[in-house]
Design a protein around this motif. Sequence first.
Motif, mmCIF file in Angstrom:
data_model
loop_
_atom_site.group_PDB
_atom_site.id
_atom_site.type_symbol
_atom_site.label_atom_id
_atom_site.label_comp_id
_atom_site.label_asym_id
_atom_site.label_seq_id
_atom_site.Cartn_x
_atom_site.Cartn_y
_atom_site.Cartn_z
ATOM 1 N N GLY A 100 4.744 2.248 12.211
ATOM 2 C CA GLY A 100 5.959 1.647 12.733
ATOM 3 C C GLY A 100 6.645 0.787 11.696
ATOM 4 O O GLY A 100 6.305 0.777 10.513
ATOM 5 N N HIS A 101 7.640 0.044 12.146
ATOM 6 C CA HIS A 101 8.358 -0.868 11.270
ATOM 7 C C HIS A 101 7.509 -2.108 10.999
ATOM 8 O O HIS A 101 6.651 -2.484 11.803
ATOM 9 C CB HIS A 101 9.678 -1.284 11.914
ATOM 10 N N PHE A 102 7.773 -2.755 9.862
ATOM 11 C CA PHE A 102 7.047 -3.977 9.531
ATOM 12 C C PHE A 102 7.971 -4.967 8.850
ATOM 13 O O PHE A 102 9.031 -4.616 8.332
ATOM 14 C CB PHE A 102 5.837 -3.684 8.634
ATOM 15 N N ARG A 103 7.543 -6.223 8.872
ATOM 16 C CA ARG A 103 8.211 -7.284 8.123
ATOM 17 C C ARG A 103 7.203 -7.845 7.133
ATOM 18 O O ARG A 103 6.020 -7.957 7.435
ATOM 19 C CB ARG A 103 8.718 -8.376 9.068
ATOM 20 N N TRP A 104 7.693 -8.223 5.942
ATOM 21 C CA TRP A 104 6.804 -8.695 4.884
ATOM 22 C C TRP A 104 7.386 -9.954 4.257
ATOM 23 O O TRP A 104 8.605 -10.073 4.075
ATOM 24 C CB TRP A 104 6.651 -7.620 3.808
ATOM 25 N N SER A 105 6.515 -10.897 3.915
ATOM 26 C CA SER A 105 6.893 -12.037 3.084
ATOM 27 C C SER A 105 5.752 -12.298 2.117
ATOM 28 O O SER A 105 4.603 -11.907 2.364
ATOM 29 C CB SER A 105 7.166 -13.283 3.928
ATOM 30 N N GLU A 106 6.062 -12.956 1.014
ATOM 31 C CA GLU A 106 5.035 -13.214 0.011
ATOM 32 C C GLU A 106 3.939 -14.105 0.576
ATOM 33 O O GLU A 106 2.757 -13.929 0.272
ATOM 34 C CB GLU A 106 5.666 -13.856 -1.226
ATOM 35 N N ALA A 133 0.834 -1.196 0.000
ATOM 36 C CA ALA A 133 0.000 0.000 0.000
ATOM 37 C C ALA A 133 0.873 1.252 0.000
ATOM 38 O O ALA A 133 2.024 1.238 0.456
ATOM 39 C CB ALA A 133 -0.916 0.001 1.220
ATOM 40 N N VAL A 134 0.321 2.345 -0.524
ATOM 41 C CA VAL A 134 1.022 3.620 -0.484
ATOM 42 C C VAL A 134 1.331 3.968 0.972
ATOM 43 O O VAL A 134 0.482 3.834 1.855
ATOM 44 C CB VAL A 134 0.175 4.726 -1.140
ATOM 45 N N GLY A 135 2.565 4.383 1.222
ATOM 46 C CA GLY A 135 3.006 4.710 2.572
ATOM 47 C C GLY A 135 3.755 3.590 3.263
ATOM 48 O O GLY A 135 4.401 3.815 4.286
ATOM 49 N N GLN A 136 3.689 2.365 2.711
ATOM 50 C CA GLN A 136 4.437 1.232 3.260
ATOM 51 C C GLN A 136 5.697 1.060 2.412
ATOM 52 O O GLN A 136 5.647 0.518 1.313
ATOM 53 C CB GLN A 136 3.579 -0.031 3.245
ATOM 54 N N ARG A 137 6.822 1.536 2.940
ATOM 55 C CA ARG A 137 8.040 1.665 2.143
ATOM 56 C C ARG A 137 9.088 0.657 2.590
ATOM 57 O O ARG A 137 9.490 0.642 3.751
ATOM 58 C CB ARG A 137 8.577 3.091 2.253
ATOM 59 N N ILE A 138 9.538 -0.164 1.658
ATOM 60 C CA ILE A 138 10.496 -1.227 1.966
ATOM 61 C C ILE A 138 11.916 -0.678 1.917
ATOM 62 O O ILE A 138 12.267 0.116 1.043
ATOM 63 C CB ILE A 138 10.312 -2.402 0.995
ATOM 64 N N SER A 139 12.751 -1.136 2.859
ATOM 65 C CA SER A 139 14.117 -0.631 2.945
ATOM 66 C C SER A 139 15.185 -1.713 2.949
ATOM 67 O O SER A 139 16.365 -1.394 2.793
ATOM 68 C CB SER A 139 14.281 0.234 4.203
ATOM 69 N N ASP A 140 14.835 -3.005 3.120
ATOM 70 C CA ASP A 140 15.883 -4.025 3.143
ATOM 71 C C ASP A 140 15.290 -5.401 2.888
ATOM 72 O O ASP A 140 14.072 -5.610 2.992
ATOM 73 C CB ASP A 140 16.607 -4.006 4.495
ATOM 74 N N LEU A 141 16.190 -6.360 2.550
ATOM 75 C CA LEU A 141 15.828 -7.741 2.254
ATOM 76 C C LEU A 141 16.745 -8.696 2.997
ATOM 77 O O LEU A 141 17.917 -8.393 3.237
ATOM 78 C CB LEU A 141 15.973 -8.030 0.754
ATOM 79 N N SER A 142 16.226 -9.880 3.304
ATOM 80 C CA SER A 142 17.074 -10.962 3.799
ATOM 81 C C SER A 142 17.941 -11.476 2.653
ATOM 82 O O SER A 142 17.775 -11.085 1.498
ATOM 83 C CB SER A 142 16.213 -12.091 4.364
ATOM 84 N N GLY A 145 16.080 -12.926 -0.198
ATOM 85 C CA GLY A 145 15.001 -12.079 -0.687
ATOM 86 C C GLY A 145 13.613 -12.512 -0.277
ATOM 87 O O GLY A 145 12.629 -11.927 -0.728
ATOM 88 N N SER A 146 13.498 -13.513 0.593
ATOM 89 C CA SER A 146 12.179 -14.014 0.968
ATOM 90 C C SER A 146 11.491 -13.147 2.012
ATOM 91 O O SER A 146 10.271 -13.221 2.178
ATOM 92 C CB SER A 146 12.286 -15.448 1.490
ATOM 93 N N VAL A 147 12.262 -12.332 2.739
ATOM 94 C CA VAL A 147 11.713 -11.482 3.790
ATOM 95 C C VAL A 147 12.176 -10.050 3.542
ATOM 96 O O VAL A 147 13.355 -9.807 3.275
ATOM 97 C CB VAL A 147 12.165 -11.935 5.191
ATOM 98 N N ALA A 148 11.241 -9.113 3.629
ATOM 99 C CA ALA A 148 11.555 -7.696 3.496
ATOM 100 C C ALA A 148 11.141 -6.974 4.765
ATOM 101 O O ALA A 148 10.259 -7.429 5.497
ATOM 102 C CB ALA A 148 10.826 -7.094 2.296
ATOM 103 N N VAL A 149 11.785 -5.838 5.021
ATOM 104 C CA VAL A 149 11.378 -4.981 6.132
ATOM 105 C C VAL A 149 11.241 -3.557 5.628
ATOM 106 O O VAL A 149 11.840 -3.165 4.619
ATOM 107 C CB VAL A 149 12.378 -5.031 7.310
#
Length: 488
Positions: free
Chosen positions: A55-61, A33-42, A45-49
């Motif tokens: 606040g901070h978030f973690r993302w995976s497919e 979503a707009v405003g959710q900005r990714i800054s790094d990857l494991s 590449g399976s996990v992003a933060v």
Amino acid sequence: MGRATRCARALAPLALVALASSHAAQNSFSKLAVGQRISDLSADGSVAVGTSGFGHFRWSEAGGIVFLGGYGPEGAANRAKISRDGTRVCGGSVDPTSGQYALSLYTDASGAWTQLAGIGAPCLAEVSSGGAISGDGTSIVGRGWLGCASAHALQWHASTSTSTDLGSSSSGGGSFASGTNLDGSVVVGWEEDALGSRQGAVWVNGVQTLLTDAASGLPLGEARDVSDDGTWVVGVGAIGNGYQAWRWSVATGGQSLGMLPGVFDPRGGATAISADGRIIVGFVHPDGTPEVFAEGFLWREDLGMVGLTNWAIAMGQAVPAATLLSLPRALSDDGSVIAGVARVGGGGAGFVMRMDELVADRWTISRSGGGAQSLALRSAPANAGKLYVLLGSLSGTIPGVSAGSLVLPLVPDAYFAARLNAPNAPPMSGGLGFLDASARASATLTLPAGFDASLLGLVAHQAYAVLDVPGSGALLDVSNAVSLTLVP
């Protein structure tokens, strides 16, 4: 004639026009979503933060977004970063008792943020802020305040739970650490003089080197990232190198990476580098505009600098309409997964782009030395045991061959036909076969030294298709394309 060859020849015409089945391709494009900005990857590449207003978030497919808390507002000193294995995240948090903001560590084991030691008195409510975490998760770098008069780059060590002041050689100025390598032995960032001018800096085991352009001898701008072994550093341009993104090593000094065409009064910067230093991403934007309004780039020695959005589309990625990959910030170790911020309308939304179904270990072969391009084929797990055929084209990747919802990113030509008729004939081995139990395979394209000089300058693209064999013969999957350029 083997079973695989008979199947491929019988089914190839069908495969190129068949409707895709329900099996999902492993290559993917995910937009947040707009405003959710990714800054790094494991590392894989399976996990992003990233960071949002919540606040901070973690993302995976598979799991989508999980909010981790911490301090939310987006800023250069407040971006979440993640360790190679995806279990440790650095960012910022606010102590609920004191109200002080500080560089912090989140671990899966604790499920909470722990504020880390600073290096001096806070400035108002801020003790420190974050830059990056080492690949092994044992070191975190950023900036620590020494009262409100100054702030220095710091490095926190898990072994002692203490932070080291990396200092500044500029009288009256400060410093900031924005990246570190696999084991924390090399830290990169910048030093700021009393007037606010920033120069890239490297600290090797705590000893600082200021970075300069090899051609002009003038200072380079902020350093943003470093390769795993600490050899290559990348960063933001300065007046001394024409404001171009750059890479630097002890052996070469600063090397400018070029500019994208069509950008008015351009300013460039490199934001991330692959583990081995071969792939770099970054941005070019008009002077005075935010980085998110930039155009993202990808740089390789064989390609030079290319616009990331157009390159991704050419390689077979389904980038959504009206989406510009404006600010790539992170790469997986092998560079096959790219993440960052996309411009969608007037806003910025996080993206993760996987292009890892077909990965090459090199992109050029020289006539003087010959050599081999090794190709790793990685299809979706559901395609384990299925037939694949690796095809090629000397005519590019667009428009490719459409097959229902899938597009094989190769333009049919004589080379395409030759590979289709004899997939395992020289110079290719492993061009036809069955994927293993992990839906993987390997192939090699080999050329001898002294190959025909008329081939110099040719660019060959490779991509593969997976067929439902044994089974219906339907097309199940197509890969991204990879290139090979023949050079002197």
